[in-house]
Design a protein around this motif. Structure first.
Motif, PDB file in Angstrom:
ATOM      1  N   THR A 155     -17.713  20.816  55.235  1.00 20.85           N
ATOM      2  CA  THR A 155     -17.260  20.136  56.343  1.00 20.85           C
ATOM      3  C   THR A 155     -15.781  20.112  56.546  1.00 20.85           C
ATOM      4  OG1 THR A 155     -17.063  17.855  55.201  1.00 20.85           O
ATOM      5  CG2 THR A 155     -18.959  18.559  56.364  1.00 20.85           C
ATOM      6  N   GLY A 156     -14.989  20.268  55.292  1.00 19.69           N
ATOM      7  CA  GLY A 156     -13.587  20.424  55.361  1.00 19.69           C
ATOM      8  C   GLY A 156     -12.885  18.928  55.357  1.00 19.69           C
ATOM      9  N   LYS A 157     -13.774  17.859  55.233  1.00 17.49           N
ATOM     10  CA  LYS A 157     -13.397  16.559  55.499  1.00 17.49           C
ATOM     11  C   LYS A 157     -13.480  15.925  54.002  1.00 17.49           C
ATOM     12  CE  LYS A 157     -14.970  16.320  60.104  1.00 17.49           C
ATOM     13  NZ  LYS A 157     -15.669  15.853  61.332  1.00 17.49           N
ATOM     14  N   VAL A 158     -12.559  15.029  53.594  1.00 19.95           N
ATOM     15  CA  VAL A 158     -12.418  14.065  52.676  1.00 19.95           C
ATOM     16  C   VAL A 158     -12.952  12.671  53.082  1.00 19.95           C
ATOM     17  CG1 VAL A 158     -11.126  12.866  50.889  1.00 19.95           C
ATOM     18  CG2 VAL A 158     -10.462  15.421  51.526  1.00 19.95           C
ATOM     19  N   SER A 159     -13.597  12.093  52.383  1.00 19.33           N
ATOM     20  CA  SER A 159     -14.044  10.785  52.879  1.00 19.33           C
ATOM     21  C   SER A 159     -13.122   9.946  53.129  1.00 19.33           C
ATOM     22  CB  SER A 159     -15.005   9.947  51.830  1.00 19.33           C
ATOM     23  OG  SER A 159     -16.083  10.943  51.577  1.00 19.33           O
TER      24      SER A 159
END
Length: 159
Positions: A155-159
């Motif tokens: 997703t390319g997203k850090v939490s």
């Protein structure tokens, strides 16, 4: 079909001493398309029946790379980033921005990793636990952090 191309993201086991956990991690790597490094010496014979029983036919699908010691592992894996899973870290695993070529390093079940290995790691992450708990089983820890790393890479997203 693997989530990631095989052998980009890797798990590494530092001198594992429980064949059942090693077998479970072999199966995890095979099912998720992750590479696996086993840093010896192990606390058991790698063809141990307990290891084969847990890994089943997934053991060879994991394509485990065996390294005779820490120095050999570091020479063979080159400049890749080492992300150590440890109870001694302050950074929660969800706050780490994982890279496709990271190596997620897990210590020995009974002792973790020596200070020299701990200090060599590029990053150190932890799985926050309730205050009364000491640690998770390394197979469970490997699955939790590997799943987060894969999620971020997809997703390319850090939490």
């Amino acid at each position: 079909m693997p989530i990631l191309p095989p052998h980009q993201l890797r798990l590494a086991l530092f001198q594992p001493d429980q064949p059942q956990n090693t077998g479970a991690i072999m199966r995890l790597c095979a099912c998720l398309g992750l590479g696996l490094d086993i840093i010896e010496p192990c606390g058991f014979v790698l063809d141990d029946a307990r290891l084969r029983r847990v890994a089943m036919d997934y053991g060879q699908l994991a394509h485990p790379a065996r390294h005779r010691d820490w120095e050999s592992f570091r020479q063979q894996t080159g400049p890749r980033r080492i992300v150590l899973l440890t109870t001694r870290a302050e950074m929660p695993y969800t706050q780490c921005a994982y890279r496709p070529d990271d190596i997620l390093l897990l210590g020995q079940e009974s002792a973790g990793v020596p200070d020299t290995v701990h200090e060599t790691a590029t990053l150190r992450v932890t799985i926050p636990l309730t205050p009364a708990a000491r640690s998770l089983n390394i197979g469970m820890a490997a699955a939790i952090v590997a799943a987060e790393a894969i999620r971020q890479l997809e997703t390319g997203k850090v939490s």
